[in-house]
Each structure stands twice: as structure tokens, then as C-alpha cells.
Enzyme design. Structure first.
Site, PDB file in Angstrom:
ATOM      1  N   SER A   1      -0.643  -6.270   7.419  1.00 11.91           N
ATOM      2  CA  SER A   1      -0.366  -5.180   8.362  1.00 11.91           C
ATOM      3  C   SER A   1      -1.440  -5.099   9.443  1.00 11.91           C
ATOM      4  O   SER A   1      -1.139  -5.021  10.632  1.00 11.91           O
ATOM      5  CB  SER A   1      -0.280  -3.859   7.588  1.00 11.91           C
ATOM      6  OG  SER A   1      -0.193  -2.776   8.469  1.00 11.91           O
TER       7      SER A   1
ATOM      8  N   GLU B   1       0.836  -1.209   0.000  1.00 16.00           N
ATOM      9  CA  GLU B   1       0.000   0.000   0.000  1.00 16.00           C
ATOM     10  C   GLU B   1       0.870   1.258   0.000  1.00 16.00           C
ATOM     11  O   GLU B   1       0.547   2.250  -0.672  1.00 16.00           O
ATOM     12  CB  GLU B   1      -0.943   0.002   1.209  1.00 16.00           C
ATOM     13  CG  GLU B   1      -1.879   1.213   1.193  1.00 16.00           C
ATOM     14  CD  GLU B   1      -2.783   1.291   2.413  1.00 16.00           C
ATOM     15  OE1 GLU B   1      -3.187   0.229   2.938  1.00 16.00           O
ATOM     16  OE2 GLU B   1      -3.080   2.416   2.849  1.00 16.00           O
TER      17      GLU B   1
END
Ligand code: SF4
Length: 321
Positions: free
Chosen positions: A232, A133
Site C-alpha cells: 500500500s 492491515e
């Protein structure tokens, strides 16, 4: 009477799949129906091996870079984490059919960064180096237009004057709420004029899953997060449990990953799942504990979720247009 020791399981809600993950999986499945296999998928569509393997069996081919896909008119899906602008541009140049499964909440951060850049601001991205990301968000702007900060120490080390007026920050969507609040506070203290989002960029799913763990963790002597090590938001859930005082907080992908010595002698166990972990794996974990303990399961709900993201336009059925 069972001779197994009792174990109270507190099952966090919300847990598991978020709207962005559901949409990303649906995108690959709809592309398989629309175009037939193979459908190329750049990067793991979501960070979960079980999900990836299921899509592989249906005809998805996972690649790390576009040049692993052959030239021509085959579809290539970009993962929920988002991609740098150069990636769809390269797909177009090679006549591939680009299908974007980027979560709309990640796209929102991309647009925020672009707007700041257009207004002449240097963008500071709070996130973890190397996460897809972060690579995608930094890749929305020319090199040097975004600086990555991971910690409060990084803020102190920024080689910028305190009166730097044209500064802004955005964040990765899957960060620790508490750590990010500290980094934002450090940025605001050092650069009082910095621009930021009206509401933080950490997404609703990350927020809700962390809040649920915060609620149950103080009551638990152990907590299991079902999720992948490269996820994450799953890693952050484990940290939240640890900080709340859980004696053992572990991230596991499957029941076979559980170290039963660590999880012996428990009275209360918390269970949650990262945003990319399917519920079937949560059930597998609970079943594994039920083989060793006489379990009772209580759901602890801290929020209701009803977020839904429609498929990209090119994959919607004509009737839905
Ligand atoms: S975790 Fe949040 S940002 Fe990531 S895919 Fe899910 S909803 Fe979107």
C-alpha cells in the site's frame, strides 16, 4: 567521454525499510535461530518477494491461513500488518507457538479501536478493502462494530444520522496523506462530534516517504518507486509522484520490470522505495539506469529517522531482558 546521455538521479531520503519492517524480518530470523526451521509465517511477513524468498531459503515456510501449519509446538509468526484477534486465539487452541510481528504502530491503532468500542462508539476505519492491515484492524472488534470507509463518497453514503454522537475514526497506517485528510474533513463536516486520534494514524514512515517524493517529483520527468504491487505505501508513493506532475511514475520490483521505452529521453529521474523494499534493489535499479545513461546521483533528504522497535519479549536474548 561517455556517449551515454546524461541523467540526474534524485534519490529520496528517507526511503525503503521502516522500523516495523526491520523488526518483522528480525522476528523471523530470531525465531529461526531460537526454534530452528521450519518457522511458519502467516501471510508475507512484509510485502516484498525478495525478502520473502531470502527468508524461505533460511527455513521460513509462508502460509496464508493457520490450518496450513501442522498441529504441535512449531512457531507461527504473524506478519507486520497485524491479524484479527481470532488468529492468535486459533493458534493457542492448536498449541502452536504464536509470535506476533505486528508493527507496534499498527497495534496502536488496534488499541485505539478497542478503546473507542469500550466507550460505546461505532468505529469508522479509513482504509483499503481487502488489505491485510484492514482485515486485522476490523478483526479486533466484533462483527459490525467497525465500518470501512475508503473515499469521500463513502462518507456521504454512510447510513447514519448527522447527529450520531458516539462515532470515532481510525485509519490504516499506509494511506495517502492528502486523500486521508479529505476523508477526515468529510467525516468531521458530516459528523461534527466524531472522535479521532490526537495525531493521525498514518505512520511516520509513510508520511516521510510521501513528503520526500513531494519534494523531488516537481523536478523530475520520471520517478521509480521500488516496491511490490500489493504494498500500500509503495502504491501511494507512485500516486504522489504522478499527482506532482511526473511524466512517468512507475512501481517496479526489479530492474527487469522497467519498460525502457517509457523511461527514454529523461533528464531527471526520482528514485524512492516503499517501506518493505530493501536497499539492494534500489542499487540494482540505479545500476540499470547507469548502463543506459551517464548518471549523477544526488540524495534529497527531507527527514531524519531514528525509530527502532525491539523484538517481542519471547525472542529477546536473556541478557537484554
Ligand atoms: S509502514 Fe509504518 S505501520 Fe507499516 S510496518 Fe512500517 S512503520 Fe509500521
Amino acid at each position: 567521454m561517455s556517449d551515454k546521455p546524461p541523467l540526474r538521479i534524485l534519490l529520496c531520503a528517507p526511503r525503503g525499510f521502516c522500523a516495523g519492517v526491520v523488526r518483522a524480518i528480525d522476528v523471523v530470523e530470531a525465531a529461526l535461530v531460537r526454534f530452528g526451521p521450519p518457522v511458519y509465517v502467516r501471510h508475507e511477513i512484509v510485502h516484498n518477494r525478495y525478502v520473502v524468498d531470502a527468508l524461505k531459503r533460511k527455513g521460513a515456510v509462508f502460509i496464508e491461513e493457520l490450518d496450513e501449519a501442522p498441529d504441535g509446538d512449531r512457531p507461527v509468526v504473524f506478519s507486520a500488518h497485524g491479524v484479527a484477534k481470532s488468529v492468535p486465539a486459533a493458534a493457542k487452541a492448536r498449541n502452536l507457538i504464536a509470535i506476533d510481528a505486528t508493527c507496534p504502530l499498527v497495534t496502536k491503532v488496534h488499541r485505539e479501536a478497542e478503546i473507542h468500542h469500550k466507550r460505546g462508539r461505532l468505529v469508522l476505519l479509513i482504509g483499503h478493502a481487502g488489505h491485510p492491515e484492514v482485515i486485522g484492524t476490523m478483526g479486533q472488534l466484533p462483527e459490525g462494530a467497525v465500518l470501512l470507509v475508503e473515499t469521500v463518497a463513502d462518507v456521504a453514503a454512510l447510513a447514519l444520522p448527522a447527529d450520531a454522537a458516539e462515532l470515532a475514526y481510525v485509519t490504516q497506517t499506509t494511506l495517502s496523506i492528502d486523500d486521508t485528510a479529505d476523508v477526515v474533513a468529510a467525516l468531521k463536516a458530516r459528523f461534527p462530534l466524531i472522535h479521532g486520534p490526537h495525531k493521525e494514524d498514518i505512520c511516520y514512515a509513510t508520511t516521510n516517504r510521501q513528503e520526500a517524493v513531494k519534494r523531488v517529483a516537481p523536478e523530475c520527468d520520471g520517478l521509480v518507486v521500488v516496491g511490490a504491487p500489493n504494498s500500500s505505501n509503495s502504491q501511494r508513493l507512485r500516486e504522489v509522484a504522478e499527482r506532482a506532475g511526473c511524466r512517468v511514475a512507475r512501481l517496479v520490483q526489479r530492474a527487469t520490470d522497467i519498460d525502457w521505452d517509457e523511461f527514454s529521453g529523461l533528464a531527471t529521474l526520482g528514485v524512492t522505495a516503499g517501506a518493505s523494499a530493501p536497499e539492494i534493489l534500489v542499487e540494482e535499479i540505479i545500476d540499470a539506469f547507469a548502463e543506459r545513461y551517464a548518471v549523477t546521483v544526488e540524495t534529497v533528504s527531507t527527514a531524519d529517522e531514528s525509530v527502532f522497535f525491539p523484538l517481542p519479549r519471547e525472542l529477546r536474548a536473556p541478557a537484554a531482558e
